[in-house]
Motif scaffolding. Sequence first.
Motif, mmCIF file in Angstrom:
data_model
loop_
_atom_site.group_PDB
_atom_site.id
_atom_site.type_symbol
_atom_site.label_atom_id
_atom_site.label_comp_id
_atom_site.label_asym_id
_atom_site.label_seq_id
_atom_site.Cartn_x
_atom_site.Cartn_y
_atom_site.Cartn_z
ATOM 1 N N SER A 169 6.391 6.327 -3.073
ATOM 2 C CA SER A 169 6.830 5.408 -2.176
ATOM 3 C C SER A 169 5.545 4.199 -1.839
ATOM 4 O O SER A 169 4.794 4.409 -2.128
ATOM 5 C CB SER A 169 7.188 6.004 -0.952
ATOM 6 O OG SER A 169 6.082 6.424 -0.251
ATOM 7 N N SER A 170 6.300 3.077 -1.348
ATOM 8 C CA SER A 170 5.225 2.357 -0.916
ATOM 9 C C SER A 170 5.810 1.365 0.500
ATOM 10 O O SER A 170 6.878 1.664 0.313
ATOM 11 C CB SER A 170 4.923 1.074 -2.214
ATOM 12 O OG SER A 170 5.971 0.449 -2.396
ATOM 13 N N THR A 181 3.431 6.112 4.640
ATOM 14 C CA THR A 181 4.540 5.959 4.006
ATOM 15 C C THR A 181 5.427 7.077 3.818
ATOM 16 O O THR A 181 4.949 8.174 3.770
ATOM 17 C CB THR A 181 4.169 5.038 2.441
ATOM 18 O OG1 THR A 181 3.393 6.047 1.886
ATOM 19 C CG2 THR A 181 3.583 3.706 2.677
ATOM 20 N N ILE A 182 6.499 6.708 3.716
ATOM 21 C CA ILE A 182 7.753 7.897 3.931
ATOM 22 C C ILE A 182 8.052 8.086 2.511
ATOM 23 O O ILE A 182 8.766 7.400 1.766
ATOM 24 C CB ILE A 182 8.682 7.418 4.472
ATOM 25 C CG1 ILE A 182 8.456 7.086 6.187
ATOM 26 C CG2 ILE A 182 9.911 8.670 4.724
ATOM 27 C CD1 ILE A 182 9.464 6.372 6.913
ATOM 28 N N TYR A 202 0.877 -1.270 0.055
ATOM 29 C CA TYR A 202 0.131 -0.017 -0.039
ATOM 30 C C TYR A 202 0.857 1.317 0.024
ATOM 31 O O TYR A 202 2.123 1.212 0.070
ATOM 32 C CB TYR A 202 -0.855 0.084 1.254
ATOM 33 C CG TYR A 202 -0.020 0.426 2.543
ATOM 34 C CD1 TYR A 202 -0.258 1.719 3.080
ATOM 35 C CD2 TYR A 202 0.595 -0.621 3.174
ATOM 36 C CE1 TYR A 202 0.420 2.159 4.180
ATOM 37 C CE2 TYR A 202 1.258 0.073 4.473
ATOM 38 C CZ TYR A 202 1.411 1.275 4.811
ATOM 39 O OH TYR A 202 2.062 1.311 5.922
ATOM 40 N N ASN A 203 0.273 2.330 -0.186
ATOM 41 C CA ASN A 203 0.844 3.567 0.253
ATOM 42 C C ASN A 203 -0.160 4.662 0.715
ATOM 43 O O ASN A 203 -1.366 4.236 0.627
ATOM 44 C CB ASN A 203 1.730 4.172 -0.982
ATOM 45 C CG ASN A 203 0.735 4.547 -2.429
ATOM 46 O OD1 ASN A 203 -0.290 4.806 -2.233
ATOM 47 N ND2 ASN A 203 1.430 4.422 -3.512
ATOM 48 N N THR A 204 0.196 5.473 1.235
ATOM 49 C CA THR A 204 -0.413 6.770 1.644
ATOM 50 C C THR A 204 -0.472 8.133 0.808
ATOM 51 O O THR A 204 0.620 8.361 0.256
ATOM 52 C CB THR A 204 -0.435 7.163 3.213
ATOM 53 O OG1 THR A 204 1.095 7.422 3.391
ATOM 54 C CG2 THR A 204 -0.612 5.787 3.913
ATOM 55 N N PRO A 248 -4.539 1.088 -0.970
ATOM 56 C CA PRO A 248 -3.939 -0.262 -1.618
ATOM 57 C C PRO A 248 -3.442 -0.491 -2.806
ATOM 58 O O PRO A 248 -4.209 -0.052 -3.700
ATOM 59 C CB PRO A 248 -5.012 -1.287 -1.132
ATOM 60 C CG PRO A 248 -6.408 -0.468 -1.230
ATOM 61 C CD PRO A 248 -6.071 0.908 -0.851
ATOM 62 N N LEU A 249 -2.463 -1.429 -2.947
ATOM 63 C CA LEU A 249 -1.982 -1.527 -4.425
ATOM 64 C C LEU A 249 -1.842 -2.946 -4.769
ATOM 65 O O LEU A 249 -2.552 -3.239 -5.766
ATOM 66 C CB LEU A 249 -0.348 -1.142 -4.193
ATOM 67 C CG LEU A 249 -0.087 0.212 -4.000
ATOM 68 C CD1 LEU A 249 1.569 0.202 -3.613
ATOM 69 C CD2 LEU A 249 -0.145 0.904 -5.240
#
Length: 650
Positions: free
Chosen positions: A607-608, A594-595, A567-569, A640-641
Amino acid sequence: MNFKKFKFLLLLAVVSFNYQPSFSQESVKRAFETKSSGGDEQGLEIPGNIKLSQDKDAIREAYKGWWTESMKTHDQRIAWFKEAKFGCFIHWGVSSPAGNEWKGTGGLGYSEHLMRARKIPLAEYKEKLVATFNPEEFNAEEWMKAAKQAGMKYFIITAKHHDGFAMYPSEAYPYDIRLTQFKRDPMRELREAATKYGIKFGFYYSHAFDWEHPDAPGNDWDYENPGGDKLLHGANWWENYPEFIPHAEKYVNEKSIPQIKELIRNYHPDILWFDTPHKLPLYLNLKILKAIRETDPSLPVNGRLAGMQGQNFGDYINTGDRAAYLRSMSGIWEVIPTTNESYGYNKFDKNYKAPKHFVRLLTSAAAKGGNMLLNVGPMGNGKWDVTDIIILKNIGTWMETNGESIYGTTRNPLAIQSWGEITQKGNSLYLHIFQWPDDGRLVVGGLNAKVKNAFLMADPQKKSLKCSPLNKSDLIINLPKTAPDSLNSVIKLNYTGSLKTDSFRLLSSRQLNQLQVFDAVLHGTGFSYGDGKPNSEFVGNWKNKDQYLSWNFRLNEPAEFTVALKYNTDKTDEKGLVYLEIDGTNYPVEYVATIPEKDPSKRIFNSSAIIVVGKIKLDTGLHQLKLTPGVYQGAQIMRPLSLTLNPSGK
């Protein structure tokens, strides 16, 4: 079904490929399948976001007259395109010699946007880039041979990009190739070479975004015009600044339409490609499309010329730029990757993808009913970068053996397979194997047919492979120990009679299974899709308790899997809880933001992060997996990925 107690192992070693939003070749955020209209019966309910009276009038005129009439010949117009599947995209112009460097400073990003990105005054652009352009090593035959040998069936080049400069002699608006040191017509030479090598030929023309014309949207550093990075008067500038509308009309009438007609009449292209329609009000985009239909009704036009909510007026639609993951879309469509991350030549961009990436992306597009238009950005001297040549040669080698499995095929008639993709042509299925089974047994899920024969296309002798039914829904094919092709090994399976299928996806108990959110069923309203770039193959705008994702699948034998969620944000303040629900049982999954990459110049992609959820035991039979919302902090829930289900021991 048993769930072992699991720990939430958040892998904070974040995959840091990160997004850079600058210099984007802007595109319509969401494209829709072209639908035919019955005039008064449908299509006349104008979307609420259409405010301009000229837009409403143009929509009514299109539906009641010329556009509806033009769609009667749509199938004939687009027939060759559906067969072709694979094309070559070229971004080349007077900015190419700079290679995205200006006054000693370079970097990543779309090099063809150099003038906009560095805010180069028009007078300086003319002096430093236009007047000095001289690609002495340009050879149209070399370019066309490279495309031909790669297996490409059509070729589209920038006749005029956003800098407003025509790469051909234009009597309609003479800001063109004659102002350079290069006293030839490269568009004419390419047109003739394409005809010689049997390749369909067309033009990219920037109709709405023009940094040269004083009345066009886009240039806000020389002219303070709307449509540029400053967003003067807003994204829909015509609603807030109607005083500029006569200027935009002047530009369209004085430059866009005359040059487009000139290109059609002088070069007889087979296709036209447009971009950035959101820079103009819809009625002007429709006016341009109408002019094309009046000039040559047989010309296919892509989906980035004119569209609105629920309706695309082109002949087919396009994905976002540089998509690496594809959703299944209805209708006719095209993905537009580029060999690195820039469309024009960028000497600083060494992020080239491997030939395997493009072979599999082309296969995935064909399996989902689409085409792939692969971009190359030639250098300023007229040559192609050696890396581009190598990529195309490797694709061509694969296509020489396996092109039959791509050209003229239709989408996969079966459920998604864990090992790869499927294309179809008549009573032949082409099985594209990305994951070669270790045990030499390929299970084709959901295939119930009388098999005539099956063989590897890479086998010169076409020796038959043993095929046997596993059950009423699935087929086993016995394979050699090793794959004949590391890019994509293809089996041609011929069958007789009817093809019976099972719509439930079969998961493998022996190989990695990946459930992309692009393949999920979305429940509830308000979701949005990412554009398909790496780590942007997400579902976003997840905010409500009624929104969730689901996947249906089945197993032929009990299996234990390690489950992981990628996932990522969107923002760094987002965190919360989602639930992984399997067959009605919920399991909480905590996540944190996520950073992103600290250096903005390195943010090529988002990022993920990956959360290893734990181990799950599943029985034989049908199953449903859901991602449902819990509590969250921030503007939205995680994006979500994918989910992976990896059999234990693998």
